[in-house]
Design an enzyme around this catalytic site. Structure first.
Site, PDB file in Angstrom:
ATOM      1  CE  LYS A  76      -2.307  -0.565   3.568  1.00  0.00           C
ATOM      2  NZ  LYS A  76      -1.763   0.559   4.319  1.00  0.00           N
ATOM      3  NE  ARG A 129      -4.990   0.343   8.545  1.00  0.00           N
ATOM      4  CZ  ARG A 129      -4.027   0.788   8.379  1.00  0.00           C
ATOM      5  NH1 ARG A 129      -4.029   1.724   7.461  1.00  0.00           N
ATOM      6  NH2 ARG A 129      -2.870   0.412   8.889  1.00  0.00           N
ATOM      7  NE  ARG A 145       7.321  -1.786   6.295  1.00  0.00           N
ATOM      8  CZ  ARG A 145       5.946  -1.800   6.192  1.00  0.00           C
ATOM      9  NH1 ARG A 145       5.332  -2.071   4.952  1.00  0.00           N
ATOM     10  NH2 ARG A 145       5.154  -1.553   7.232  1.00  0.00           N
ATOM     11  NE  ARG A 193       5.912   2.013   9.906  1.00  0.00           N
ATOM     12  CZ  ARG A 193       5.160   1.862   9.088  1.00  0.00           C
ATOM     13  NH1 ARG A 193       5.241   1.853   8.022  1.00  0.00           N
ATOM     14  NH2 ARG A 193       3.954   1.057   9.421  1.00  0.00           N
ATOM     15  NE  ARG A 209       1.528  -2.485  11.403  1.00  0.00           N
ATOM     16  CZ  ARG A 209       2.483  -2.303  10.452  1.00  0.00           C
ATOM     17  NH1 ARG A 209       3.684  -2.801  10.895  1.00  0.00           N
ATOM     18  NH2 ARG A 209       2.216  -1.405   9.507  1.00  0.00           N
TER      19      ARG A 209
HETATM   20  P1  AMP Z   1       0.135   2.156   7.866  1.00  0.00           P
HETATM   21  O1  AMP Z   1       1.244   2.989   7.620  1.00  0.00           O
HETATM   22  O2  AMP Z   1      -0.906   2.447   6.848  1.00  0.00           O
HETATM   23  O3  AMP Z   1       0.350   0.782   8.247  1.00  0.00           O
HETATM   24  O4  AMP Z   1      -0.428   2.622   9.235  1.00  0.00           O
HETATM   25  C1  AMP Z   1       0.378   2.674  10.640  1.00  0.00           C
HETATM   26  C2  AMP Z   1      -0.480   2.684  11.742  1.00  0.00           C
HETATM   27  O5  AMP Z   1      -1.014   4.033  11.771  1.00  0.00           O
HETATM   28  C3  AMP Z   1      -1.281   1.571  11.837  1.00  0.00           C
HETATM   29  O6  AMP Z   1      -0.917   0.356  12.507  1.00  0.00           O
HETATM   30  C4  AMP Z   1      -2.619   2.130  12.899  1.00  0.00           C
HETATM   31  O7  AMP Z   1      -1.866   2.110  14.185  1.00  0.00           O
HETATM   32  C5  AMP Z   1      -2.624   3.653  12.284  1.00  0.00           C
HETATM   33  N1  AMP Z   1      -3.404   3.824  11.190  1.00  0.00           N
HETATM   34  C6  AMP Z   1      -3.258   4.400  10.011  1.00  0.00           C
HETATM   35  N2  AMP Z   1      -4.371   4.331   9.317  1.00  0.00           N
HETATM   36  C7  AMP Z   1      -5.449   4.181  10.040  1.00  0.00           C
HETATM   37  C8  AMP Z   1      -6.697   4.127  10.189  1.00  0.00           C
HETATM   38  N3  AMP Z   1      -7.548   4.444   8.982  1.00  0.00           N
HETATM   39  N4  AMP Z   1      -7.710   4.089  11.208  1.00  0.00           N
HETATM   40  C9  AMP Z   1      -6.830   3.771  12.434  1.00  0.00           C
HETATM   41  N5  AMP Z   1      -5.581   3.792  12.650  1.00  0.00           N
HETATM   42  C10 AMP Z   1      -5.092   4.083  11.316  1.00  0.00           C
END
Ligand code: AMP
Length: 210
Positions: free
Chosen positions: A14, A90, A125, A158, A169
């Site tokens: 993504k 999400r 990563r 990260r 996750r």
């Molecule tokens: P990502 O980089 O998209 O994997 O997002 C990293 C983290 O940000 C996720 O594991 C969540 O803790 C938070 N996060 C990102 N987008 C959302 C969302 N739409 N709703 C809730 N938490 C989010």
């Protein structure tokens, strides 16, 4: 305002360069909810402080917190813009919030990748804390080990990329995000892309689906 939603598990591709390039080529404005949240955490804003612990634990932040940020980005975008929403919604509650903004959803692109592939990918990563460029020790190594090609900063893992958090996750993804597949399929908006074809074919497939 038109929206293309990018749906996929963490590590599905993504937030990768391939997705960003595909968005650029398809003339879409790429907006990543994870990047917005990491930016808020780095700046130490109230929203960032509220989000930090959830993020480090691999849990979703509260819906209203991220929805407010996304609504702000939508409100700031004037003119004929198509936005690629990467990481939002999400869960179904967030999808309902998005629908109420009145923004038109053009399509929902699901990047389909098996969990086993995802675990390998995330294990390798590396991220640049300064310019946010992403790398992978095998698939996309930096020219100098441990250093960002673009700005020379030391690359980091990260906090939410450690193997235990990744498992959490993925559980969150299957429980909360996967129901969106049926939700958008029913609306006739879903397109599925095989996200395990290698970087170049992935990028082509993303672009074709957007
Ligand atoms: P990502 O980089 O998209 O994997 O997002 C990293 C983290 O940000 C996720 O594991 C969540 O803790 C938070 N996060 C990102 N987008 C959302 C969302 N739409 N709703 C809730 N938490 C989010």
């Amino acid at each position: 305002m038109n929206i293309v939603i990018l749906l996929g598990a963490p590590g599905s591709g993504k937030g990768t360069v391939a997705a960003k390039l595909a968005a650029e080529n398809a003339n879409l404005k790429h907006v990543s909810s994870g990047d917005l949240l990491r930016g808020a955490v780095a700046k130490g804003t109230e929203a960032g402080k509220a989000a930090k612990d959830f993020m480090e634990a691999g849990k979703l932040v509260p819906d209203e917190l991220i929805a407010t940020m996304i609504k702000d980005v939508i409100a700031e975008s004037t003119g004929d813009v198509t936005m690629l929403l990467d990481g939002f919604p999400r869960n179904v509650a967030q999808a309902d919030i998005l629908e109420k903004t009145g923004a038109e959803i053009r399509s929902v692109v699901l990047i389909d990748v098996p969990d086993s592939v995802i675990q390998d990918r995330i294990a390798g990563r590396r991220t640049c804390p300064a310019c946010k460029a992403g790398y992978h020790v095998k698939a996309l190594p930096p020219k100098v080990e441990g250093k960002c090609d673009k700005c020379g900063a030391d690359l980091v893992i990260r906090k939410d990329d450690n193997p235990e958090t990744v498992k959490d996750r993925l559980v969150v993804y299957h429980q909360q995000t996967e129901p969106l597949i049926a939700y958008y399929k029913e609306k006739g908006l879903l397109r599925v892309v095989d996200g395990d074809q290698g970087p170049e074919k992935n990028a082509e497939a993303f672009k074709a689906a957007m």
